[in-house]
Design a protein around this motif. Structure first.
Motif, PDB file in Angstrom:
ATOM      1  N   LEU A 101      50.958  45.698  31.052  1.00  0.00           N
ATOM      2  CA  LEU A 101      50.214  46.360  31.679  1.00  0.00           C
ATOM      3  C   LEU A 101      51.024  47.340  32.490  1.00  0.00           C
ATOM      4  O   LEU A 101      50.607  48.646  32.953  1.00  0.00           O
ATOM      5  CB  LEU A 101      49.258  45.636  32.539  1.00  0.00           C
ATOM      6  CG  LEU A 101      47.918  45.166  31.961  1.00  0.00           C
ATOM      7  CD1 LEU A 101      46.966  44.448  33.035  1.00  0.00           C
ATOM      8  CD2 LEU A 101      47.144  46.536  31.934  1.00  0.00           C
ATOM      9  N   GLY A 186      35.177  59.813  41.160  1.00  0.00           N
ATOM     10  CA  GLY A 186      36.252  58.893  40.665  1.00  0.00           C
ATOM     11  C   GLY A 186      37.014  58.112  41.589  1.00  0.00           C
ATOM     12  O   GLY A 186      37.345  56.686  41.208  1.00  0.00           O
ATOM     13  N   LEU A 190      37.124  53.924  41.502  1.00  0.00           N
ATOM     14  CA  LEU A 190      38.564  53.231  41.668  1.00  0.00           C
ATOM     15  C   LEU A 190      38.639  52.167  42.622  1.00  0.00           C
ATOM     16  O   LEU A 190      39.024  51.182  42.150  1.00  0.00           O
ATOM     17  CB  LEU A 190      39.689  54.189  41.807  1.00  0.00           C
ATOM     18  CG  LEU A 190      41.162  53.694  41.592  1.00  0.00           C
ATOM     19  CD1 LEU A 190      41.250  53.200  40.252  1.00  0.00           C
ATOM     20  CD2 LEU A 190      42.115  54.882  41.765  1.00  0.00           C
ATOM     21  N   ALA A 193      36.366  49.729  41.725  1.00  0.00           N
ATOM     22  CA  ALA A 193      36.946  48.810  40.376  1.00  0.00           C
ATOM     23  C   ALA A 193      37.924  47.912  40.973  1.00  0.00           C
ATOM     24  O   ALA A 193      37.755  46.665  40.561  1.00  0.00           O
ATOM     25  CB  ALA A 193      37.464  49.648  39.271  1.00  0.00           C
ATOM     26  N   VAL A 194      38.798  48.325  41.736  1.00  0.00           N
ATOM     27  CA  VAL A 194      40.158  47.337  42.174  1.00  0.00           C
ATOM     28  C   VAL A 194      39.114  46.237  43.098  1.00  0.00           C
ATOM     29  O   VAL A 194      39.514  45.023  43.138  1.00  0.00           O
ATOM     30  CB  VAL A 194      40.750  48.070  42.992  1.00  0.00           C
ATOM     31  CG1 VAL A 194      41.854  47.120  43.771  1.00  0.00           C
ATOM     32  CG2 VAL A 194      41.626  48.805  42.090  1.00  0.00           C
ATOM     33  N   ALA A 197      37.524  43.882  40.811  1.00  0.00           N
ATOM     34  CA  ALA A 197      38.325  42.998  39.813  1.00  0.00           C
ATOM     35  C   ALA A 197      39.452  42.103  40.642  1.00  0.00           C
ATOM     36  O   ALA A 197      39.791  41.299  39.952  1.00  0.00           O
ATOM     37  CB  ALA A 197      38.886  43.868  38.990  1.00  0.00           C
ATOM     38  N   ALA A 198      39.756  42.467  41.951  1.00  0.00           N
ATOM     39  CA  ALA A 198      40.936  41.889  42.397  1.00  0.00           C
ATOM     40  C   ALA A 198      40.439  40.198  42.728  1.00  0.00           C
ATOM     41  O   ALA A 198      39.461  39.986  42.956  1.00  0.00           O
ATOM     42  CB  ALA A 198      41.293  42.750  43.888  1.00  0.00           C
ATOM     43  N   PRO A 199      41.515  39.442  42.757  1.00  0.00           N
ATOM     44  CA  PRO A 199      41.097  38.127  42.956  1.00  0.00           C
ATOM     45  C   PRO A 199      40.602  37.866  44.455  1.00  0.00           C
ATOM     46  O   PRO A 199      40.815  38.685  45.287  1.00  0.00           O
ATOM     47  CB  PRO A 199      42.471  37.354  42.904  1.00  0.00           C
ATOM     48  CG  PRO A 199      43.614  38.708  43.180  1.00  0.00           C
ATOM     49  CD  PRO A 199      42.802  39.852  42.742  1.00  0.00           C
TER      50      PRO A 199
END
Lengths: 331, 185
Positions: A101, A186, A190, A193-194, A197-199
């Motif tokens: 990635l 956008g 972003l 999304a972080v 999705a972040a732990p």
């Protein structure tokens, strides 16, 4: 815009290209590698953002010794690096190889720059034959898209040939606004999304998570220094004790603790802290000085010997003059 | 192609870029956060890889070789007398040794960049003077095991494979959770 009309710009671009080429050539040229250059390429696993060459932690010192031993045993720099990667993972390398990635981090900016360039070229191309041709968007109005009617008459009007940029004047603010809206959406997407999705284990790990620990440690150190500044030495010592408890291999803080303890009339504990630093870095002259002063404060007979050892090891230390005076006054 | 459709394509492309960036950043954060840590305990990672060699002189001058302990479960603990959390966890390790030694558990230390006198003094004071601990004055053994600091504990199974790695002081509950499955297997 014709490039030939701008010789200065051409010269600047050529100069930049030559410099970039030289830099690439120089960085690609083989360099002499030794223990310290290898240490500089490895990240200290016990610290944040410090290389093995820079760090004062005992683990980094152990790694420097290991590098030297391995080179002395005839291993190549590449083999030594691989040996560390086998044990600590690719994250130990300050400059890890690309792949997975991570490659996106290199590709995305390049892609973004390419898209920008493309848009710029398109905009320039549209401007050039101004008046001869209306912009594409206006040429094919689309009522389905909910295009405001006010755009159309403005852009289809004939345009004075000496002011080509006036052509899409009515459309541009609207389009620019839309672009900015899209950019804003956008960015928000972003961040969202972080965040999603972040732990989420970070909060639970607060006690042991490296990042959190570092933050709280630096806050504690700030607090301790501020307490010291106010002359509240026993309280500062308590804060330093907590930091040392969390990070037992932080010599600098342990010595700071020793000094603060000395100032708050607790020489016995100060001597213990200095001795602990000396246990794993016997050559630490600051620890020797602290130990000698602490021993002197407790009335220990060993103080003179320790301070003489300090003078022998660091004759040019700023504290040396004062220590000599102390020793002379005693004898 | 109509402008609406073109805008739609650009929108989808922008969306994909944003999604890609988000996934990259999130993946980076995830990989940086590492192992699991129950509240208050050490950061523990489950491993399954051959244990590095460990041989040398102990603090008492005896020879030690991990390879000779195949068939036993070995707790390898990286410690130092100057490290306060290490001092705090040593009694728990000694208790584990007493409790499971009949089942084949051996606790071995790597005394990391330490003054041998201080280290033996501490072991004696804590009543764990019989714990074999390799003197590692330069820290070479700890680095060869991939230790990142002190204290750290590696749990090696009977076949000589590292099964768990704890960064930070282990305690009775950590040992209770990790040791029995290996000694009874």
């Amino acid at each position: 815009m014709r490039i030939r009309q701008h010789p200065l710009a051409l010269l600047a671009v050529a100069l930049l290209l030559v410099t970039a080429g030289t830099a690439l050539w120089r960085s690609a040229a083989p360099r002499q590698e030794n223990a310290s250059t290898i240490a500089a390429q490895l990240l200290c696993p016990a610290c944040q953002g410090e290389s093995v060459a820079q760090s004062q932690s005992p683990m980094a010192a152990a790694m420097r010794d290991t590098i030297a031993q391995q080179l002395a045993a005839g291993r190549s720099p590449g083999q030594v690096r691989q040996w560390f990667v086998d044990r600590y993972g690719p994250g130990i390398l300050a400059d890890p190889p690309y792949g997975g990635l991570g490659i996106l981090l290199w590709l995305l900016p390049a892609a973004a720059a390419a898209v920008l360039l493309l848009l710029l070229l398109r905009a320039l191309r549209r401007r050039a034959p101004a008046g001869s041709r209306a912009p594409d968007d206006a040429a094919t109005p689309n009522p389905d898209a909910g295009e405001p009617a006010v755009v159309e008459p403005t852009v289809t009007q004939p345009v004075a040939s000496d002011r080509p940029e006036a052509a899409p004047a009515g459309a541009r603010p609207l389009r620019a606004r839309r672009t900015w809206d899209a950019v804003a959406v956008g960015v928000v997407a972003l961040v969202g999304a972080v965040a999603l999705a972040a732990p989420h284990t970070r909060a639970a790990d607060a006690k042991t998570g490296d990042a959190t620990q570092t933050t709280s440690t630096s806050t504690l150190l700030d607090l301790a220094r501020s307490l010291e500044g106010q002359g509240r030495y026993p309280e500062a010592a308590q804060v330093y004790r907590e930091v040392v408890q969390e990070q037992p291999d932080d010599d600098r803080t342990r010595l700071r603790l020793a000094l603060t303890l000395l100032r708050s009339q607790q020489p016995a504990e100060a001597a213990r802290a200095a001795q602990q630093v000396l246990d794993h870095t016997p050559g630490n002259t600051e620890a020797l000085l602290m130990l000698g002063l602490a021993q002197r404060a407790t009335g220990s007979a060993r103080a003179t010997a320790t301070l003489r050892k300090f003078l022998a090891a660091a004759p040019d230390d700023p504290a040396a003059t004062e220590v000599r005076r102390l020793l002379d006054s005693k004898s | 192609m109509t402008s609406a459709r073109r805008r739609g394509i650009w929108g989808v492309l922008a969306g994909l870029v944003v999604l890609g960036l988000g996934v990259t950043l999130a993946a980076g954060m995830r990989s940086a956060s590492g192992g699991t840590a129950p509240a208050g305990g050490p950061v523990t990672q489950v491993r399954d890889e051959p244990a590095p060699p460990l041989r040398g002189r102990t603090l008492t001058g005896a020879t030690f070789d991990l390879a000779g302990l195949r068939g036993k479960v070995v707790l390898v603990n990286v410690w130092a007398s100057w490290c306060d959390p290490c001092r705090a966890e040593l009694p728990a390790l000694a208790a584990a040794q007493r409790r499971w030694s009949a089942d084949g558990l051996v606790v071995a230390g790597i005394d990391f960049r330490d003054n041998a006198e201080s280290a033996t003094g501490l072991l004696a004071a804590l009543g764990v003077g019989d714990m074999p601990s390799i003197a590692d004055p330069q820290g070479a053994a700890a680095v060869a095991w991939g230790a990142r600091g002190v204290p750290e504990t590696f749990l090696v199974d009977r076949t000589g494979r590292v099964r768990a790695w704890a960064q930070g002081a282990v305690d009775a509950s950590w040992l209770e959770q990790r040791v029995p499955p290996l000694v009874t297997s």
